[in-house]
Design an enzyme around this catalytic site. Structure first.
Site, PDB file in Angstrom:
ATOM      1  N   THR A  97      24.300  34.881  21.141  1.00 29.23           N
ATOM      2  CA  THR A  97      23.122  34.637  20.304  1.00 29.23           C
ATOM      3  C   THR A  97      22.986  33.129  20.177  1.00 29.23           C
ATOM      4  OG1 THR A  97      23.352  36.705  19.080  1.00 29.23           O
ATOM      5  CG2 THR A  97      22.069  34.952  18.042  1.00 29.23           C
ATOM      6  N   LYS A 172      16.082  38.560  19.420  1.00 29.12           N
ATOM      7  CA  LYS A 172      17.250  38.607  18.543  1.00 29.12           C
ATOM      8  C   LYS A 172      16.956  37.921  17.211  1.00 29.12           C
ATOM      9  CE  LYS A 172      21.442  39.416  17.197  1.00 29.12           C
ATOM     10  NZ  LYS A 172      22.660  39.048  17.921  1.00 29.12           N
ATOM     11  N   LYS A 240      24.593  30.723  11.111  1.00 26.15           N
ATOM     12  CA  LYS A 240      24.288  30.066  12.384  1.00 26.15           C
ATOM     13  C   LYS A 240      23.017  30.651  12.978  1.00 26.15           C
ATOM     14  CE  LYS A 240      25.725  31.621  16.111  1.00 26.15           C
ATOM     15  NZ  LYS A 240      25.218  32.485  17.238  1.00 26.15           N
TER      16      LYS A 240
END
Length: 290
Positions: A97, A172, A240
């Site tokens: 990711t 995502k 993050k």
């Protein structure tokens, strides 16, 4: 069966690479932590490699699943990076990711070496990786996707090509926006039920059969009530991811007030010492469950 390299044997990659080996693919693995590398080789059939380049040499597909943009560049670029060992015609599948910008940058570098590139982040968490039931959202050339999709089926219940390079990462981001909002809503609902004197568990069982149903409600309400967060997707990783989301939103003009607020709430959880707690720990900042 394919010759596959898998780089990164963390919570997700360990099991993803394991499913490839169990399906009969020839798998070479690399991990920065040698202890983790040995643990994988003790459990699965495959070859441990000292560098990403060594793992990637001769592989038809190179799968990568590391933490962030910087880790991704570290394993792919440079003299010992995977790209240096990949042959023309092979395909690099990035399950990290990361940012859409990093995906586009790496796709361009791969193209210079006549290597295909797919950005293919996953959803489903540790449980999905262990069960081989991940959802994979992919960006890239359809020809590369058609070649890689049958290999990814070893650990996926669904793969879908979302568009050109970067589209997987953008999808995502959509996922993480939804997950953060759902968990905050669930945390507040449980907190409200407790404050109102209700049996919160019973309330969740009732509303889970109606319009409020979600995976998070079904699988997390009990552990949230118990104050159990020592599993799953860590708050540090979620922050993050949300940082990537908010940076992309600044670029494309999307207004994400709830996402920005949830990111602040996760910062409070980190300040409580919960950086490695599961993302469902949002409830901890409202009231510690009994």
């Amino acid at each position: 069966m394919a010759e596959v390299a898998f780089l990164g044997l963390g919570v997700m990659g360990f099991n993803m690479a394991g499913h490839l080996a169990c399906e009969g693919h020839s798998v070479r693995v690399y991990n920065r932590s040698k202890g983790r590398l040995k643990l994988w080789c003790d459990e699965f059939a495959g070859e441990a490699c000292d560098t990403p380049r060594e793992a990637a040499a001769g592989a038809e597909f190179v799968m990568v699943c590391v933490v962030d943009d910087d880790d991704l560049r570290a394993v792919l670029l440079g003299e010992d990076g995977a790209l240096a060992g990949m042959a023309p015609g092979s395909v690099l599948v990035d399950h990290t990711t990361a940012s859409a910008d990093a995906a586009r940058e790496l796709a361009a570098l791969a193209a210079e070496r006549e290597v295909g590139f797919l950005d293919a982040p996953v959803s489903g968490g540790q449980a999905g990786a262990e069960a081989g039931m991940l959802s994979v959202m992919v960006g890239g050339d359809p020809a590369f996707y058609d070649r890689a999709a049958p290999v990814m089926e070893a650990y996926a219940k669904l793969t879908r090509l979302m568009g050109p390079v970067g589209s997987g990462q953008l999808t995502k981001m959509v996922n993480q926006i939804c997950v953060g909002g759902l968990l905050q809503g669930l945390a507040e609902a449980l907190h409200f039920a407790q404050c109102a004197g209700l049996d919160a568990k019973a309330a969740m069982e009732v509303i889970s059969k109606g319009a409020a149903q979600s995976w998070q409600l079904e699988h997390r309400h009990q552990t949230m009530l118990e104050g159990a967060f020592n599993f799953g997707f860590a708050v540090d990783w979620m922050r993050k991811d949300l940082g990537i989301v908010l940076e992309e939103a600044q670029r494309n003009g999307a207004q994400l007030p709830v996402t920005a607020l949830v990111d602040q709430f996760y910062a409070e959880v980190q300040a409580m010492g919960g950086g490695r707690w599961d993302t469902s720990s949002l409830i901890a900042r409202l009231k510690k469950p009994a």
